[in-house]
Design an enzyme around this catalytic site. Structure first.
Site, PDB file in Angstrom:
ATOM      1  N   TYR A 112      43.894  -9.307  13.720  1.00 55.25           N
ATOM      2  CA  TYR A 112      44.342  -8.677  12.473  1.00 55.25           C
ATOM      3  C   TYR A 112      44.353  -9.740  11.397  1.00 55.25           C
ATOM      4  O   TYR A 112      44.885 -10.829  11.580  1.00 55.25           O
ATOM      5  CB  TYR A 112      45.742  -8.081  12.639  1.00 55.25           C
ATOM      6  CG  TYR A 112      46.286  -7.473  11.359  1.00 55.25           C
ATOM      7  CD1 TYR A 112      45.724  -6.312  10.821  1.00 55.25           C
ATOM      8  CD2 TYR A 112      47.355  -8.068  10.677  1.00 55.25           C
ATOM      9  CE1 TYR A 112      46.216  -5.755   9.650  1.00 55.25           C
ATOM     10  CE2 TYR A 112      47.855  -7.515   9.502  1.00 55.25           C
ATOM     11  CZ  TYR A 112      47.286  -6.365   8.994  1.00 55.25           C
ATOM     12  OH  TYR A 112      47.774  -5.818   7.832  1.00 55.25           O
TER      13      TYR A 112
ATOM     14  N   ASP B 145      42.219 -18.097  10.855  1.00 58.60           N
ATOM     15  CA  ASP B 145      43.330 -17.366  10.249  1.00 58.60           C
ATOM     16  C   ASP B 145      44.604 -17.790  10.968  1.00 58.60           C
ATOM     17  O   ASP B 145      44.901 -17.314  12.061  1.00 58.60           O
ATOM     18  CB  ASP B 145      43.095 -15.857  10.355  1.00 58.60           C
ATOM     19  CG  ASP B 145      44.230 -15.063   9.705  1.00 58.60           C
ATOM     20  OD1 ASP B 145      45.184 -15.702   9.202  1.00 58.60           O
ATOM     21  OD2 ASP B 145      44.153 -13.822   9.706  1.00 58.60           O
TER      22      ASP B 145
ATOM     23  N   LYS C  17      53.252 -16.317   6.148  1.00 60.85           N
ATOM     24  CA  LYS C  17      54.487 -16.235   6.935  1.00 60.85           C
ATOM     25  C   LYS C  17      55.376 -17.484   6.748  1.00 60.85           C
ATOM     26  O   LYS C  17      56.042 -17.588   5.736  1.00 60.85           O
ATOM     27  CB  LYS C  17      54.151 -15.923   8.395  1.00 60.85           C
ATOM     28  CG  LYS C  17      53.435 -14.550   8.455  1.00 60.85           C
ATOM     29  CD  LYS C  17      53.281 -13.909   9.793  1.00 60.85           C
ATOM     30  CE  LYS C  17      52.854 -12.456   9.626  1.00 60.85           C
ATOM     31  NZ  LYS C  17      51.524 -12.109  10.076  1.00 60.85           N
TER      32      LYS C  17
HETATM   33  C1  LIG Z   1      50.492 -11.261   9.228  1.00 61.65           C
HETATM   34  C2  LIG Z   1      49.073 -11.661   9.291  1.00 61.65           C
HETATM   35  C3  LIG Z   1      48.181 -11.398   8.234  1.00 61.65           C
HETATM   36  C4  LIG Z   1      48.570 -10.590   7.040  1.00 61.65           C
HETATM   37  O1  LIG Z   1      49.581 -11.193   6.294  1.00 61.65           O
HETATM   38  P1  LIG Z   1      50.443 -10.291   5.276  1.00 61.65           P
HETATM   39  O2  LIG Z   1      51.307 -11.295   4.597  1.00 61.65           O
HETATM   40  O3  LIG Z   1      51.192  -9.310   6.133  1.00 61.65           O
HETATM   41  O4  LIG Z   1      49.478  -9.626   4.380  1.00 61.65           O
HETATM   42  C5  LIG Z   1      46.902 -11.897   8.313  1.00 61.65           C
HETATM   43  N1  LIG Z   1      46.490 -12.599   9.379  1.00 61.65           N
HETATM   44  C6  LIG Z   1      47.313 -12.866  10.421  1.00 61.65           C
HETATM   45  C7  LIG Z   1      46.803 -13.669  11.570  1.00 61.65           C
HETATM   46  C8  LIG Z   1      48.618 -12.381  10.422  1.00 61.65           C
HETATM   47  O5  LIG Z   1      49.407 -12.622  11.463  1.00 61.65           O
END
Ligand SMILES: *Cc1c(COP(=O)(O)O)cnc(C)c1O
Length: 422
Positions: A138, A233, A261
């Protein structure tokens, strides 16, 4: 009227992010009144040991006094300027110190924006349009990344949500995680068209699924041979599995990195960064447009800086790793005693339990586990005062505020729950 019923009258689905609605486990969501350390308190006054940690950011625990003080001080000086402030430079320096692959970065407001912008940048840098992602990965909800695997590994992606143009989804190829051969086949067949790969180096959004040895190295090699770029990511794994993220843990250098995060210390902030020559393609130095009214917000920068400072306390990550390992091993032992088949994946401060006897290395392994059993486990643990992710496809997070007593209480609850589940 319950808080959820009232919310549903005015908020779409009653929530601002779908997983919060408890749809995957059933029942109504718990509404939180306040949080402190490792605890959540709901609006009925019930107390929970929290393993969601706002989905990752709260690595120092909730409402940490140093973070709250940093936000308070920043707020007193003004909440947004729409002009540069020094806190942006300070946080960027703190990030770059931890991530040798990042020479320059740009702050944005969410992980979604970070990955969306990183994809734009690799497309611009290579002059190519196709990208590779992995099933179960994701990367936020921008159109190019909300794509599921088509039928067969070499076919094009299909939108995984109505509203995502099929034309755009076709540019996203989706392959099984930890399957390097599939990646090599795609590069052999259409390497000249591929801008790059986006990958969670420790997957966290299908539950915690680490990359197998050699997988990430192989991705970097296959991509670079074809003139393509690799985005790690690390929105979840950054500052979570090691100070320098999964790339620090494994000693790898991606072309671009996305962070989120923890970087905002619980306020909305995220970033993407990499080699200077790539990042200099961004406006105003280069032609690739990217902007944000609240990007680099002084409160979020101050909170992020305070959070990162807390993780530099001597032994922070070894304590986090030891606590999480103790919990994971305790859960595994309790499940074994109860005769419940359980596989646990853990990397430093994150872990997942999968109700299966088999190892879990990719999305197909994850969906083969018993999600209904997870839902029963979730509700029984909630009843016992332990707040876990309301979905079988998420990771659990431990913070620096979780005490030995918190872990013991969690294991005691789990022992009883597993016995009932068996
Ligand atoms: C949480 C997350 C996202 C998206 O971040 P948001 O701040 O919720 O838009 C993208 N990539 C990874 C790996 C994530 O864990």
């Amino acid at each position: 009227m319950s808080a959820f019923e009232r919310a549903k009258r005015v908020l779409a689905g009653g929530v601002d992010s779908p997983v919060r609605a408890f749809g995957a486990v059933g029942g109504d969501p718990v509404f939180i009144a306040r949080a402190e350390g490792a605890r959540l308190y709901d609006i009925e006054g019930r107390r929970y040991i929290d393993y969601v940690g706002s989905w990752g950011p709260m690595i120092a625990g909730h409402a940490h006094p140093r973070i709250i003080e940093a936000i308070r001080e920043a707020a007193a000086r003004g909440t947004s300027f729409g002009a540069p402030c020094e806190a942006e430079t300070l946080l960027a320096e703190a990030v770059i110190e931890r991530f040798p692959a990042i020479e320059r970065l740009r702050f944005v407001n969410s992980g979604t924006e970070a990955t969306m912008s990183a994809i734009r940048l690799i497309r611009a840098a290579t002059g190519r349009e196709r990208i590779i992602k992995f099933t179960g990965g994701y990367h936020g909800h921008s159109d190019s990344l909300l794509v599921a695997a088509g039928s067969g590994a070499l076919t094009f992606g299909v939108p995984s949500s109505p509203g995502v143009p099929a034309e755009l989804a076709r540019l996203t190829l989706t392959l099984p995680y930890n399957d390097l051969d599939a990646v090599r086949r795609v590069f052999a067949a259409q390497g000249d068209d591929i801008a790059g790969i986006i990958v969670e180096p420790v997957a966290g959004n299908m539950g915690c699924v680490p990359a197998l040895p050699g997988f990430l190295e192989g991705l970097l090699e296959a991509a670079h041979q074809a003139g393509a770029l690799v985005i790690f990511d690390e929105v979840m794994s950054g500052f979570r599995v090691a100070p320098g993220g999964a790339q620090g843990l494994f000693g790898l250098r991606p072309d671009l990195t996305t962070l989120g995060k923890i970087i905002g210390g619980g306020l909305p902030a995220a970033a993407f960064g990499g080699r200077a020559e790539l990042m200099d393609l961004l406006a105003p130095t280069g032609p690739v447009y990217q902007a944000g009214t609240l990007s680099g917000n002084p409160l979020a920068m101050a909170a992020g800086l305070a959070a990162l400072e807390l993780t530099t306390e001597p032994g922070f990550y070894s304590r986090l790793e030891a606590a999480t390992r103790r919990l994971a091993m305790g859960l595994a032992a309790a499940a074994k005693r109860a005769g419940v088949a359980l596989t646990i994946n853990q990397v430093c401060g994150m872990f997942s339990v999968f109700f299966t006897a088999n190892p879990v290395h990719c999305h197909a392994d994850v969906v083969a586990a018993d999600a209904a059993r997870y839902a029963s486990y979730f509700h029984a643990m909630l009843e016992a005062g332990v707040y876990l992710a309301p979905s079988a496809f998420e990771a659990a997070f431990v913070s620096g505020a979780h005490t030995g007593a918190d872990l013991d209480a969690t294991l005691t609850a789990a022992e009883r729950v597993f016995t009932r589940l068996a």
